[in-house]
Design a protein around this motif. Structure first.
Motif, short mmCIF file in Angstrom:
data_model
loop_
_atom_site.label_atom_id
_atom_site.label_comp_id
_atom_site.label_asym_id
_atom_site.label_seq_id
_atom_site.Cartn_x
_atom_site.Cartn_y
_atom_site.Cartn_z
N SER A 12 0.16 -27.10 7.44
CA SER A 12 -0.35 -26.52 6.20
C SER A 12 0.68 -25.65 5.51
N ARG A 13 1.64 -25.13 6.28
CA ARG A 13 2.63 -24.20 5.75
C ARG A 13 3.90 -24.89 5.26
N ASN A 14 3.95 -26.19 5.36
CA ASN A 14 5.11 -26.93 4.86
C ASN A 14 4.60 -27.96 3.85
N LEU A 15 5.10 -27.89 2.62
CA LEU A 15 4.57 -28.75 1.56
C LEU A 15 4.95 -30.22 1.73
N TRP A 16 5.58 -30.56 2.84
CA TRP A 16 5.80 -31.97 3.20
C TRP A 16 4.50 -32.74 3.13
N TRP A 17 3.40 -32.10 3.51
CA TRP A 17 2.12 -32.79 3.53
C TRP A 17 1.74 -33.31 2.14
N SER A 18 2.20 -32.61 1.07
CA SER A 18 1.72 -32.91 -0.28
C SER A 18 2.21 -34.24 -0.81
N TRP A 19 3.25 -34.84 -0.20
CA TRP A 19 3.68 -36.18 -0.59
C TRP A 19 3.67 -37.15 0.59
N THR A 20 2.85 -36.82 1.59
CA THR A 20 2.70 -37.67 2.77
C THR A 20 1.23 -38.04 2.90
N GLN A 21 0.89 -39.28 2.57
CA GLN A 21 -0.51 -39.67 2.43
C GLN A 21 -1.31 -39.48 3.72
N ALA A 76 9.70 -35.46 13.73
CA ALA A 76 10.85 -36.36 13.64
C ALA A 76 11.57 -36.17 12.31
N TYR A 77 10.79 -36.00 11.25
CA TYR A 77 11.34 -35.77 9.91
C TYR A 77 12.15 -34.48 9.87
N MET A 78 11.58 -33.39 10.41
CA MET A 78 12.21 -32.08 10.32
C MET A 78 13.42 -31.95 11.25
N ASN A 79 13.42 -32.68 12.34
CA ASN A 79 14.49 -32.52 13.34
C ASN A 79 15.74 -33.35 13.04
N GLU A 80 15.68 -34.18 12.00
CA GLU A 80 16.87 -34.96 11.64
C GLU A 80 17.92 -34.02 11.06
N ALA A 120 15.43 -34.44 -2.48
CA ALA A 120 16.52 -33.87 -1.68
C ALA A 120 16.09 -33.76 -0.22
N SER A 121 14.82 -33.41 -0.01
CA SER A 121 14.31 -33.33 1.36
C SER A 121 14.31 -34.70 2.02
N ASP A 122 13.80 -35.71 1.33
CA ASP A 122 13.73 -37.06 1.90
C ASP A 122 15.12 -37.63 2.19
N TYR A 123 16.10 -37.32 1.32
CA TYR A 123 17.46 -37.81 1.53
C TYR A 123 18.27 -36.87 2.43
N ASN A 124 17.63 -35.78 2.85
CA ASN A 124 18.24 -34.81 3.77
C ASN A 124 19.53 -34.23 3.19
N ILE A 125 19.45 -33.83 1.94
CA ILE A 125 20.58 -33.21 1.25
C ILE A 125 20.50 -31.70 1.46
N PRO A 126 21.59 -31.03 1.81
CA PRO A 126 21.55 -29.59 2.05
C PRO A 126 21.38 -28.80 0.75
N MET A 127 20.14 -28.58 0.37
CA MET A 127 19.83 -27.91 -0.89
C MET A 127 18.93 -26.70 -0.64
N VAL A 194 9.68 -26.73 1.63
CA VAL A 194 9.37 -27.99 0.95
C VAL A 194 10.02 -29.11 1.76
N GLY A 195 9.32 -29.57 2.79
CA GLY A 195 9.94 -30.50 3.72
C GLY A 195 11.10 -29.81 4.41
N ARG A 196 12.30 -30.37 4.24
CA ARG A 196 13.50 -29.78 4.85
C ARG A 196 14.15 -28.72 3.95
N ILE A 197 13.65 -28.57 2.74
CA ILE A 197 14.31 -27.70 1.75
C ILE A 197 13.64 -26.33 1.68
N PRO A 198 14.40 -25.24 1.87
CA PRO A 198 13.84 -23.91 1.66
C PRO A 198 13.85 -23.57 0.16
N LEU A 199 12.74 -23.04 -0.31
CA LEU A 199 12.62 -22.60 -1.70
C LEU A 199 12.31 -21.11 -1.68
#
Length: 206
Positions: A12-21, A76-80, A120-127, A194-199
């Motif tokens: 619930s604390r990571n907005l990854w859920w919001s684009w993961t059906q 698995a997503y976050m640990n890449e 950026a999160s899905d492509y694992n870009i350091p942003m 936001v997934g792998r991205i800190p905002l």
């Protein structure tokens, strides 16, 4: 939250859920009516759930299997590891439209900025994203009995949003200060994942 359901809190604390059906469906299945009432906000959903419902979910093998599957995908997503050969990017925007439950946008600019962070999160870009946290966010439009548009501003309860205070090693809330003519503006720092991205969002309303 019962121990076996603890992953719900992390999700619930990571907005990854919001684009993961699968994650959206998981939260919606807990209490479909309440899910709509809280504006599809999983933080508030878990806050308002009756404890008996949580105990029932803890014994529901189908729900636990779906939770385990979503949480495994999330880990698995976050640990890449991020792509080391890419430059680090800091992205500044006045708005970030990531999900309606976090009112940090009002239109197209915010949606575009939010999509940049998701991609950026899905492509694992350091942003890293930097923006503002608004107490009232955007207003709601309603039509009065006389047919006039009325703007209603609802204060956001930050304790029921996926935002976390940024603190130093001594536990003090970090802030930034800008010297202006006749005064100094201070803004506290909040972090949204936001997934792998800190905002990081700045909040001057204190």
């Amino acid at each position: 939250i019962p121990e076996k359901l603890k992953p719900l809190e992390e999700l619930s604390r990571n907005l990854w859920w919001s684009w993961t059906q699968d994650a959206i469906d998981l939260f919606a299945s807990i209490d479909p009516k309440l899910w709509l009432q809280v504006g599809e906000n999983p933080v508030e959903l878990l806050e308002r759930l009756h404890y008996d419902i949580l105990l029932g979910l803890e014994k529901n093998e189908d729900f636990k299997a779906r939770l385990d599957a979503v949480y495994t995908d999330f880990q698995a997503y976050m640990n890449e590891p991020p792509k080391a050969e890419l430059p680090t990017i800091t992205y500044f925007s006045m708005e970030y439209g990531i999900h309606n439950s976090l009112k940090t946008f009002s239109g197209g600019l915010g949606l575009l900025a939010g999509d940049f962070l998701k991609e950026a999160s899905d492509y694992n870009i350091p942003m890293t994203g930097v923006g503002l946290l608004y107490k009232y966010g955007y207003f709601r439009q309603v039509i009065s009995a006389g047919g006039e548009q009325v703007a209603l501003s609802d204060a956001q309860d930050f304790s029921r949003l996926p935002v976390t205070p940024v603190r130093d090693k001594d536990g003090n809330w970090k802030d930034v200060r800008i010297v202006l003519p006749g005064r100094t503006l201070s803004a506290r720092l909040w972090k949204v994942q936001v997934g792998r991205i800190p905002l990081y969002l700045l909040d001057a309303d204190y």
